[in-house]
Motif scaffolding. Structure first.
Motif, PDB file in Angstrom:
ATOM      1  N   UNK A  21       0.827  -1.211   0.000  1.00  0.00           N
ATOM      2  CA  UNK A  21       0.000   0.000   0.000  1.00  0.00           C
ATOM      3  C   UNK A  21       0.861   1.260   0.000  1.00  0.00           C
ATOM      4  N   UNK A  22       2.014   1.206   0.649  1.00  0.00           N
ATOM      5  CA  UNK A  22       2.946   2.333   0.559  1.00  0.00           C
ATOM      6  C   UNK A  22       3.446   2.469  -0.874  1.00  0.00           C
ATOM      7  N   UNK A  23       3.724   1.341  -1.521  1.00  0.00           N
ATOM      8  CA  UNK A  23       4.195   1.345  -2.899  1.00  0.00           C
ATOM      9  C   UNK A  23       3.178   1.984  -3.829  1.00  0.00           C
ATOM     10  N   UNK A  24       1.900   1.802  -3.535  1.00  0.00           N
ATOM     11  CA  UNK A  24       0.853   2.414  -4.359  1.00  0.00           C
ATOM     12  C   UNK A  24       0.933   3.939  -4.340  1.00  0.00           C
ATOM     13  N   UNK A  25       1.485   4.507  -3.284  1.00  0.00           N
ATOM     14  CA  UNK A  25       1.578   5.969  -3.177  1.00  0.00           C
ATOM     15  C   UNK A  25       2.792   6.544  -3.905  1.00  0.00           C
ATOM     16  N   UNK A  26       3.608   5.679  -4.526  1.00  0.00           N
ATOM     17  CA  UNK A  26       4.793   6.095  -5.269  1.00  0.00           C
ATOM     18  C   UNK A  26       5.733   6.972  -4.424  1.00  0.00           C
ATOM     19  N   UNK A  27       6.253   6.407  -3.328  1.00  0.00           N
ATOM     20  CA  UNK A  27       7.086   7.199  -2.409  1.00  0.00           C
ATOM     21  C   UNK A  27       8.342   7.789  -3.031  1.00  0.00           C
ATOM     22  N   UNK A  28       8.941   7.123  -4.017  1.00  0.00           N
ATOM     23  CA  UNK A  28      10.149   7.663  -4.643  1.00  0.00           C
ATOM     24  C   UNK A  28       9.849   8.950  -5.388  1.00  0.00           C
ATOM     25  N   UNK A  29       8.699   8.984  -6.045  1.00  0.00           N
ATOM     26  CA  UNK A  29       8.296  10.198  -6.764  1.00  0.00           C
ATOM     27  C   UNK A  29       8.008  11.327  -5.774  1.00  0.00           C
ATOM     28  N   UNK A  30       7.493  10.972  -4.613  1.00  0.00           N
ATOM     29  CA  UNK A  30       7.063  11.960  -3.632  1.00  0.00           C
ATOM     30  C   UNK A  30       8.216  12.769  -3.040  1.00  0.00           C
ATOM     31  N   UNK A  31       9.412  12.214  -3.035  1.00  0.00           N
ATOM     32  CA  UNK A  31      10.521  12.885  -2.358  1.00  0.00           C
ATOM     33  C   UNK A  31      10.785  14.281  -2.908  1.00  0.00           C
ATOM     34  N   UNK A  32      10.826  14.415  -4.230  1.00  0.00           N
ATOM     35  CA  UNK A  32      11.055  15.731  -4.826  1.00  0.00           C
ATOM     36  C   UNK A  32       9.851  16.651  -4.632  1.00  0.00           C
ATOM     37  N   UNK A  33       8.641  16.079  -4.661  1.00  0.00           N
ATOM     38  CA  UNK A  33       7.448  16.889  -4.433  1.00  0.00           C
ATOM     39  C   UNK A  33       7.477  17.500  -3.037  1.00  0.00           C
ATOM     40  N   UNK A  34       7.828  16.694  -2.049  1.00  0.00           N
ATOM     41  CA  UNK A  34       7.889  17.190  -0.679  1.00  0.00           C
ATOM     42  C   UNK A  34       9.025  18.196  -0.508  1.00  0.00           C
ATOM     43  N   UNK A  35      10.136  17.972  -1.194  1.00  0.00           N
ATOM     44  CA  UNK A  35      11.248  18.915  -1.090  1.00  0.00           C
ATOM     45  C   UNK A  35      10.844  20.292  -1.614  1.00  0.00           C
ATOM     46  N   UNK A  36      10.154  20.334  -2.750  1.00  0.00           N
ATOM     47  CA  UNK A  36       9.732  21.632  -3.281  1.00  0.00           C
ATOM     48  C   UNK A  36       8.683  22.275  -2.383  1.00  0.00           C
ATOM     49  N   UNK A  37       7.897  21.459  -1.689  1.00  0.00           N
ATOM     50  CA  UNK A  37       6.919  22.009  -0.748  1.00  0.00           C
ATOM     51  C   UNK A  37       7.604  22.663   0.434  1.00  0.00           C
ATOM     52  N   UNK A  38       8.517  21.928   1.068  1.00  0.00           N
ATOM     53  CA  UNK A  38       9.192  22.433   2.265  1.00  0.00           C
ATOM     54  C   UNK A  38      10.036  23.663   1.960  1.00  0.00           C
ATOM     55  N   UNK A  39      10.808  23.607   0.895  1.00  0.00           N
ATOM     56  CA  UNK A  39      11.667  24.748   0.563  1.00  0.00           C
ATOM     57  C   UNK A  39      10.839  25.974   0.212  1.00  0.00           C
ATOM     58  N   UNK A  66      -3.298  10.031  -5.716  1.00  0.00           N
ATOM     59  CA  UNK A  66      -3.220  10.097  -7.178  1.00  0.00           C
ATOM     60  C   UNK A  66      -2.385   8.946  -7.717  1.00  0.00           C
ATOM     61  N   UNK A  67      -1.298   8.626  -7.019  1.00  0.00           N
ATOM     62  CA  UNK A  67      -0.462   7.512  -7.437  1.00  0.00           C
ATOM     63  C   UNK A  67      -1.207   6.195  -7.395  1.00  0.00           C
ATOM     64  N   UNK A  68      -2.022   6.001  -6.359  1.00  0.00           N
ATOM     65  CA  UNK A  68      -2.781   4.756  -6.230  1.00  0.00           C
ATOM     66  C   UNK A  68      -3.808   4.621  -7.352  1.00  0.00           C
ATOM     67  N   UNK A  69      -4.485   5.726  -7.679  1.00  0.00           N
ATOM     68  CA  UNK A  69      -5.451   5.673  -8.774  1.00  0.00           C
ATOM     69  C   UNK A  69      -4.739   5.449 -10.102  1.00  0.00           C
ATOM     70  N   UNK A  70      -3.551   6.029 -10.243  1.00  0.00           N
ATOM     71  CA  UNK A  70      -2.742   5.787 -11.436  1.00  0.00           C
ATOM     72  C   UNK A  70      -2.376   4.312 -11.562  1.00  0.00           C
ATOM     73  N   UNK A  71      -2.020   3.684 -10.462  1.00  0.00           N
ATOM     74  CA  UNK A  71      -1.742   2.241 -10.449  1.00  0.00           C
ATOM     75  C   UNK A  71      -2.975   1.468 -10.927  1.00  0.00           C
ATOM     76  N   UNK A  88       2.105  -3.859  -7.063  1.00  0.00           N
ATOM     77  CA  UNK A  88       1.107  -4.582  -6.267  1.00  0.00           C
ATOM     78  C   UNK A  88      -0.110  -5.078  -7.030  1.00  0.00           C
ATOM     79  N   UNK A  89      -0.644  -4.296  -7.977  1.00  0.00           N
ATOM     80  CA  UNK A  89      -1.863  -4.727  -8.675  1.00  0.00           C
ATOM     81  C   UNK A  89      -1.563  -5.787  -9.733  1.00  0.00           C
ATOM     82  N   UNK A  90      -0.661  -5.545 -10.697  1.00  0.00           N
ATOM     83  CA  UNK A  90      -0.417  -6.583 -11.707  1.00  0.00           C
ATOM     84  C   UNK A  90       0.124  -7.879 -11.134  1.00  0.00           C
TER      85      UNK A  90
END
Length: 297
Positions: A21-39, A66-71, A88-90
């Motif tokens: 379920x964590x994988x469904x959220x695409x955590x690797x993609x999220x790292x840069x998104x969170x960085x741009x948010x915090x900065x 959004x990542x989960x729905x994309x999956x 996880x799904x396939x």
């Protein structure tokens, strides 16, 4: 089976389910998104640690949903691509219906959390990012046009707007400039990766740029958008949002990005494409870190 063995097996299954379920959220993609948010929040003001944490949590929930729905939506092509067949799904570890419910639940929780603990504008912008990624990019554009990542990439540029709104409760031209930087960064970043994945995208019929327009045109587009990105990164300085620290670093990083794009334009090899893709992530992280340094020093 002994009690200890059964307990260990149950614990392993629980960890596997959580990991899926964590994988469904695409955590690797999220790292840069969170960085741009915090900065961006640090550039906009001096938010409390709790506000930064709540904003990041809300942003992660929205982008993760959004990542989960994309999956869920891409499960047919994911099953046919080597890079994604083990998702996880396939792989059959999570049902499509469960992933879909999970994705929308995360989006709803994100809106509720941000609207109650941060502000309605930040919550609405995060929800807009969810709708953009799911509705505009995943469902409408991804399988229809080679420019899917250009238009749909606006969803990935939402985090700076969320961060600014979370800190100030409003938007400004500086926030728009930061949105534009991520928007113009996305095509060269993603197209460099698509050069590496061209055959797999072609096999499943996804019209990514190198599949439809060919590799030479993709490399030309990468160079064009990198030049546009360089120009856009100078707008905050020209508008007085940042000073000399940002100017020097943005020029240095921008010229390095342009040089990498020129090299890729001249060299049709996977190594150069991979190097540019990896550098693009470092570039964005350093550029936004430079903004904070300029604002605080």
């Amino acid at each position: 089976m002994s009690t200890s063995t059964a307990t260990a097996a149950a614990s392993f299954r629980t960890r596997q389910v959580l990991a899926d379920y964590v994988d469904l959220t695409k955590p690797k993609v999220q790292s840069l998104l969170l960085l741009t948010t915090v900065t961006t929040m640090e550039v906009a003001g001096s938010p409390s640690v709790s506000r930064v944490a709540l904003t990041c949590l809300g942003g992660y929930l929205s982008a993760g949903g959004a990542g989960a729905v994309n999956h869920y939506w891409d499960r047919d092509i994911d099953a046919r691509m080597r890079r994604t067949a083990s998702r996880p799904i396939p792989s059959g570890r999570v049902s499509p219906a469960a992933a879909l419910r999970f994705g929308f639940a995360l989006a709803a929780l994100s809106f509720l959390l941000l609207s109650l603990t941060v502000n309605l504008l930040a919550a609405s912008l995060a929800l807009g990012g969810f709708v953009g990624y799911v509705g505009v990019y995943t469902i409408w554009l991804k399988r229809r046009t080679p420019y899917n990542i250009v238009i749909g990439g606006a969803a990935g540029a939402i985090p700076p707007l969320v961060g600014w709104a979370a800190t100030r409760g409003s938007l400004s031209w500086t926030a728009i400039y930061l949105f534009a930087i991520v928007f113009y960064w996305t095509p060269p970043h993603f197209w460099a990766l698509s050069l590496l994945m061209k055959d797999e995208y072609a096999e499943v019929g996804v019209p990514m740029m190198p599949v439809v327009r060919g590799e030479p045109e993709t490399r030309r587009q990468i160079l064009l958008y990198t030049l546009l990105l360089y120009a856009v990164t100078q707008l905050p300085f020209c508008a007085g949002a940042f000073g000399s620290i940002y100017l020097v670093c943005s020029i240095t990083l921008g010229l390095a990005f342009v040089a990498g794009s020129v090299l890729l334009y001249r060299r049709a090899d996977r190594k150069t494409a991979l190097q540019l893709y990896l550098f693009s992530m470092v570039y964005l992280a350093l550029l936004f870190a430079t903004m904070v340094a300029d604002a605080k020093l």
